[in-house]
Design a protein around this motif. Structure first.
Motif, PDB file in Angstrom:
ATOM      1  N   SER A   1       0.864  -1.179   0.000  1.00 42.18           N
ATOM      2  CA  SER A   1       0.000   0.000   0.000  1.00 42.18           C
ATOM      3  C   SER A   1       0.903   1.234   0.000  1.00 42.18           C
ATOM      4  CB  SER A   1      -0.862  -0.049   1.256  1.00 42.18           C
ATOM      5  OG  SER A   1      -1.322   1.229   1.589  1.00 42.18           O
ATOM      6  N   PRO A   2       0.430   2.354  -0.518  1.00 37.45           N
ATOM      7  CA  PRO A   2       1.267   3.564  -0.503  1.00 37.45           C
ATOM      8  C   PRO A   2       1.744   3.933   0.900  1.00 37.45           C
ATOM      9  CG  PRO A   2      -0.618   3.886  -1.929  1.00 37.45           C
ATOM     10  CD  PRO A   2      -0.825   2.561  -1.254  1.00 37.45           C
ATOM     11  N   GLY A   3       1.022   3.498   1.931  1.00 36.16           N
ATOM     12  CA  GLY A   3       1.416   3.831   3.304  1.00 36.16           C
ATOM     13  C   GLY A   3       2.492   2.919   3.876  1.00 36.16           C
ATOM     14  N   ASP A   4       2.813   1.829   3.188  1.00 34.13           N
ATOM     15  CA  ASP A   4       3.803   0.874   3.709  1.00 34.13           C
ATOM     16  C   ASP A   4       5.222   1.424   3.583  1.00 34.13           C
ATOM     17  OD1 ASP A   4       1.827  -0.970   4.295  1.00 34.13           O
ATOM     18  OD2 ASP A   4       2.031  -2.036   2.387  1.00 34.13           O
ATOM     19  N   ASP A   5       6.117   0.946   4.443  1.00 36.31           N
ATOM     20  CA  ASP A   5       7.512   1.394   4.391  1.00 36.31           C
ATOM     21  C   ASP A   5       8.208   0.910   3.127  1.00 36.31           C
ATOM     22  OD1 ASP A   5       7.240   2.616   6.778  1.00 36.31           O
ATOM     23  OD2 ASP A   5       8.048   0.943   7.959  1.00 36.31           O
ATOM     24  N   MET A   6       7.896  -0.312   2.727  1.00 32.39           N
ATOM     25  CA  MET A   6       8.566  -0.910   1.562  1.00 32.39           C
ATOM     26  C   MET A   6       7.632  -0.948   0.354  1.00 32.39           C
ATOM     27  SD  MET A   6      11.532  -2.338   2.619  1.00 32.39           S
ATOM     28  CE  MET A   6      12.226  -2.920   4.148  1.00 32.39           C
ATOM     29  N   VAL A   7       8.250  -0.933  -0.805  1.00 31.17           N
ATOM     30  CA  VAL A   7       7.515  -1.151  -2.050  1.00 31.17           C
ATOM     31  C   VAL A   7       7.651  -2.644  -2.343  1.00 31.17           C
ATOM     32  CG1 VAL A   7       7.535  -0.728  -4.527  1.00 31.17           C
ATOM     33  CG2 VAL A   7       7.987   1.151  -2.940  1.00 31.17           C
ATOM     34  N   GLU A   8       6.521  -3.317  -2.519  1.00 28.87           N
ATOM     35  CA  GLU A   8       6.581  -4.776  -2.716  1.00 28.87           C
ATOM     36  C   GLU A   8       5.976  -5.167  -4.051  1.00 28.87           C
ATOM     37  OE1 GLU A   8       4.877  -6.941   0.553  1.00 28.87           O
ATOM     38  OE2 GLU A   8       5.177  -8.894  -0.395  1.00 28.87           O
ATOM     39  N   ILE A   9       6.686  -6.059  -4.741  1.00 28.56           N
ATOM     40  CA  ILE A   9       6.077  -6.691  -5.923  1.00 28.56           C
ATOM     41  C   ILE A   9       6.130  -8.206  -5.728  1.00 28.56           C
ATOM     42  CG2 ILE A   9       6.688  -4.827  -7.559  1.00 28.56           C
ATOM     43  CD1 ILE A   9       8.764  -6.913  -8.670  1.00 28.56           C
ATOM     44  N   VAL A  10       5.227  -8.908  -6.383  1.00 26.90           N
ATOM     45  CA  VAL A  10       5.269 -10.362  -6.352  1.00 26.90           C
ATOM     46  C   VAL A  10       5.334 -10.853  -7.792  1.00 26.90           C
ATOM     47  CG1 VAL A  10       4.115 -10.700  -4.149  1.00 26.90           C
ATOM     48  CG2 VAL A  10       2.736 -10.499  -6.208  1.00 26.90           C
ATOM     49  N   ALA A  11       6.201 -11.844  -8.029  1.00 32.46           N
ATOM     50  CA  ALA A  11       6.375 -12.328  -9.404  1.00 32.46           C
ATOM     51  C   ALA A  11       6.201 -13.837  -9.451  1.00 32.46           C
ATOM     52  CB  ALA A  11       7.758 -11.956  -9.906  1.00 32.46           C
ATOM     53  N   ARG A  12       5.569 -14.280 -10.511  1.00 33.50           N
ATOM     54  CA  ARG A  12       5.394 -15.721 -10.724  1.00 33.50           C
ATOM     55  C   ARG A  12       6.605 -16.275 -11.472  1.00 33.50           C
ATOM     56  NH1 ARG A  12       1.509 -19.428 -10.612  1.00 33.50           N
ATOM     57  NH2 ARG A  12      -0.046 -17.900  -9.978  1.00 33.50           N
ATOM     58  N   TYR A  13       7.072 -17.423 -11.038  1.00 36.25           N
ATOM     59  CA  TYR A  13       8.212 -18.091 -11.677  1.00 36.25           C
ATOM     60  C   TYR A  13       7.758 -18.682 -13.003  1.00 36.25           C
ATOM     61  CZ  TYR A  13      12.301 -21.054 -12.232  1.00 36.25           C
ATOM     62  OH  TYR A  13      13.438 -21.637 -12.708  1.00 36.25           O
ATOM     63  N   ASN A  14       8.523 -18.373 -14.047  1.00 32.74           N
ATOM     64  CA  ASN A  14       8.173 -18.819 -15.390  1.00 32.74           C
ATOM     65  C   ASN A  14       9.481 -19.330 -16.011  1.00 32.74           C
ATOM     66  OD1 ASN A  14       7.013 -19.072 -17.907  1.00 32.74           O
ATOM     67  ND2 ASN A  14       6.788 -16.865 -18.273  1.00 32.74           N
ATOM     68  N   GLU A  15       9.714 -20.618 -15.879  1.00 34.69           N
ATOM     69  CA  GLU A  15      11.002 -21.242 -16.242  1.00 34.69           C
ATOM     70  C   GLU A  15      11.579 -20.698 -17.564  1.00 34.69           C
ATOM     71  OE1 GLU A  15      12.577 -23.924 -14.486  1.00 34.69           O
ATOM     72  OE2 GLU A  15      14.238 -23.601 -15.882  1.00 34.69           O
ATOM     73  N   GLY A  16      12.759 -20.125 -17.486  1.00 29.83           N
ATOM     74  CA  GLY A  16      13.486 -19.685 -18.680  1.00 29.83           C
ATOM     75  C   GLY A  16      13.076 -18.319 -19.201  1.00 29.83           C
ATOM     76  N   ALA A  17      11.988 -17.759 -18.721  1.00 26.36           N
ATOM     77  CA  ALA A  17      11.509 -16.469 -19.253  1.00 26.36           C
ATOM     78  C   ALA A  17      12.388 -15.332 -18.703  1.00 26.36           C
ATOM     79  CB  ALA A  17      10.058 -16.247 -18.871  1.00 26.36           C
ATOM     80  N   PRO A  18      12.541 -14.266 -19.492  1.00 27.56           N
ATOM     81  CA  PRO A  18      13.485 -13.202 -19.114  1.00 27.56           C
ATOM     82  C   PRO A  18      13.255 -12.601 -17.728  1.00 27.56           C
ATOM     83  CG  PRO A  18      12.788 -12.933 -21.376  1.00 27.56           C
ATOM     84  CD  PRO A  18      11.967 -14.049 -20.821  1.00 27.56           C
ATOM     85  N   ALA A  19      12.011 -12.263 -17.390  1.00 27.00           N
ATOM     86  CA  ALA A  19      11.782 -11.602 -16.097  1.00 27.00           C
ATOM     87  C   ALA A  19      12.155 -12.527 -14.949  1.00 27.00           C
ATOM     88  CB  ALA A  19      10.320 -11.166 -15.982  1.00 27.00           C
ATOM     89  N   THR A  20      11.856 -13.804 -15.104  1.00 28.44           N
ATOM     90  CA  THR A  20      12.189 -14.777 -14.054  1.00 28.44           C
ATOM     91  C   THR A  20      13.706 -14.880 -13.926  1.00 28.44           C
ATOM     92  OG1 THR A  20      10.152 -16.023 -14.399  1.00 28.44           O
ATOM     93  CG2 THR A  20      11.994 -17.204 -13.387  1.00 28.44           C
TER      94      THR A  20
ATOM     95  N   SER B   1      -3.029  -4.350  -2.376  1.00 24.92           N
ATOM     96  CA  SER B   1      -2.622  -2.957  -2.167  1.00 24.92           C
ATOM     97  C   SER B   1      -3.847  -2.109  -1.809  1.00 24.92           C
ATOM     98  CB  SER B   1      -1.943  -2.416  -3.441  1.00 24.92           C
ATOM     99  OG  SER B   1      -1.642  -1.058  -3.305  1.00 24.92           O
ATOM    100  N   MET B   2      -4.925  -2.295  -2.563  1.00 21.28           N
ATOM    101  CA  MET B   2      -6.151  -1.523  -2.318  1.00 21.28           C
ATOM    102  C   MET B   2      -6.742  -1.840  -0.947  1.00 21.28           C
ATOM    103  SD  MET B   2      -8.058  -1.919  -5.951  1.00 21.28           S
ATOM    104  CE  MET B   2      -7.728  -0.815  -7.291  1.00 21.28           C
ATOM    105  N   ILE B   3      -6.819  -3.138  -0.623  1.00 22.71           N
ATOM    106  CA  ILE B   3      -7.436  -3.529   0.654  1.00 22.71           C
ATOM    107  C   ILE B   3      -6.599  -3.002   1.824  1.00 22.71           C
ATOM    108  CG2 ILE B   3      -7.998  -5.524   2.117  1.00 22.71           C
ATOM    109  CD1 ILE B   3      -8.836  -6.987  -0.511  1.00 22.71           C
ATOM    110  N   ARG B   4      -5.277  -3.126   1.728  1.00 21.12           N
ATOM    111  CA  ARG B   4      -4.417  -2.612   2.817  1.00 21.12           C
ATOM    112  C   ARG B   4      -4.614  -1.114   2.996  1.00 21.12           C
ATOM    113  NH1 ARG B   4      -0.239  -5.687   4.782  1.00 21.12           N
ATOM    114  NH2 ARG B   4       1.191  -3.991   5.245  1.00 21.12           N
TER     115      ARG B   4
ATOM    116  N   ALA C   1      -6.070   0.625   6.361  1.00 21.32           N
ATOM    117  CA  ALA C   1      -5.242   1.606   7.083  1.00 21.32           C
ATOM    118  C   ALA C   1      -5.979   2.945   7.208  1.00 21.32           C
ATOM    119  CB  ALA C   1      -3.909   1.793   6.365  1.00 21.32           C
ATOM    120  N   ARG C   2      -6.795   3.243   6.207  1.00 15.24           N
ATOM    121  CA  ARG C   2      -7.543   4.503   6.203  1.00 15.24           C
ATOM    122  C   ARG C   2      -8.587   4.515   7.317  1.00 15.24           C
ATOM    123  NH1 ARG C   2     -12.298   5.467   3.530  1.00 15.24           N
ATOM    124  NH2 ARG C   2     -12.636   7.540   2.700  1.00 15.24           N
ATOM    125  N   GLY C   3      -9.076   3.332   7.677  1.00 10.80           N
ATOM    126  CA  GLY C   3     -10.039   3.207   8.772  1.00 10.80           C
ATOM    127  C   GLY C   3     -11.469   3.464   8.333  1.00 10.80           C
ATOM    128  N   GLY C   4     -12.385   3.335   9.263  1.00  7.51           N
ATOM    129  CA  GLY C   4     -13.804   3.536   8.950  1.00  7.51           C
ATOM    130  C   GLY C   4     -14.451   2.242   8.492  1.00  7.51           C
TER     131      GLY C   4
END
Ligand SMILES: Cc1cc2nc3c(=O)[nH]c(=O)nc-3n(C[C@H](O)[C@H](O)[C@H](O)COP(=O)(O)OP(=O)(O)OC[C@H]3O[C@@H](n4cnc5c(N)ncnc54)[C@H](O)[C@@H]3O)c2cc1C
Length: 232
Positions: free
Chosen positions: A60-79, A124-127, A131-134
């Motif tokens: 979430s924008p309020g978190d200390d760290m920026v987090e991404i999650v990536a799926r493993y895709n054997e042999g593919a460039p991003a992986t 990200s949206m739910i967090r 955090a916004r409350g209410g």
């Protein structure tokens, strides 16, 4: 022009056998400003070829760290690139990008539907909303292949335990033995969860086929097409 940022990888951890989380902090004083639901493209060169795959921001924008999650895709460039990263490595990202964001200025009761790593922008949206409350009614319908493919599950279970107005439902396409929950594709379960309520916004993230099917399902269930948000 899309802004470019340098991030430093602080730590990575496997959230499932096939999905890895990367937590980063901004290098220098400028933070990566984004809205929940947006994504970045990671820019790198592999074997002399420039690559820029897209990854949603799971934090979430309020978190200390920026987090991404990536799926493993054997042999593919991003992986090959991401799984070679170690703490301290620097990444160049372009962004934030994308039109999937919470309805503003006042969010309304929301139905979130995700499959696969589409859970990242939804988390990200739910967090951010929590955090916004209410009080805000939220339903999360999350589809994955099997129990091992679910990420952030414990976090959502705990949230559902704490907040009466947060409903969490998992649907697995190929559950491993012992599963007593819902089975099939999220599309097949959405109509039941979604039973047309006015004043509800729907946020969809995941495979293009799921998003397309769901738009039809929700519209048939009476959702206003203007209240259905997704990334093309
Ligand atoms: C808005 C948006 C948000 C996204 N968010 C996320 C996210 O949060 N997490 C996530 O995991 N994904 C996310 N994705 C999907 C992700 O961007 C794609 O899966 C991305 O293409 C991954 O790059 P890749 O290099 O792994 O694979 P590919 O794009 O499949 O491959 C790129 C190139 O490599 C070649 N290639 C592919 N596989 C191989 C192989 N095995 N051997 C050799 N060459 C190969 C392909 O032919 C292609 O030319 C998102 C996509 C979009 C559009």
């Amino acid at each position: 022009m899309t802004p470019s940022h340098e991030l430093e990888l602080v730590r990575y951890r496997d959230l499932s056998p096939r999905i890895r989380s990367f937590e980063c902090r901004s290098v220098g004083r400028a933070r990566l400003e984004f809205e929940p639901g947006q994504y970045v493209s990671i820019e790198f060169t592999l074997d002399g070829a420039p690559c820029s795959p897209c990854y949603s921001l799971a934090s979430s924008p309020g978190d200390d760290m920026v987090e991404i999650v990536a799926r493993y895709n054997e042999g593919a460039p991003a992986t090959r690139y991401l799984w070679g990263l170690r703490a301290g490595h620097r990444l160049r990202v372009a962004g934030p990008l994308g039109a999937l964001r919470l309805r503003g200025p006042e969010p309304r009761a929301s139905l979130f539907v995700a499959n696969g790593t589409g859970i990242a922008p939804i988390r990200s949206m739910i967090r951010w909303l929590v955090a916004r409350g209410g009080a805000l009614a939220m339903t999360l319908l999350y589809g994955a292949r099997d129990q091992t493919d679910l990420i952030y599950d414990a976090e959502f279970v705990e949230l559902a335990r704490q907040k009466r107005d947060f409903v969490y439902k998992v649907v697995l396409t190929r559950p491993l033995s012992g599963w007593t929950g819902a089975q099939g594709r999220v599309q097949e379960h959405a109509a039941r969860v979604a039973s047309a309520r006015s004043g509800v916004d729907a946020y969809l993230a995941g495979s293009p086929a799921m998003v397309e099917d769901l738009r039809r399902v929700l519209e048939a269930a009476g959702f206003d097409p203007g209240s259905i948000y997704f990334e093309k």
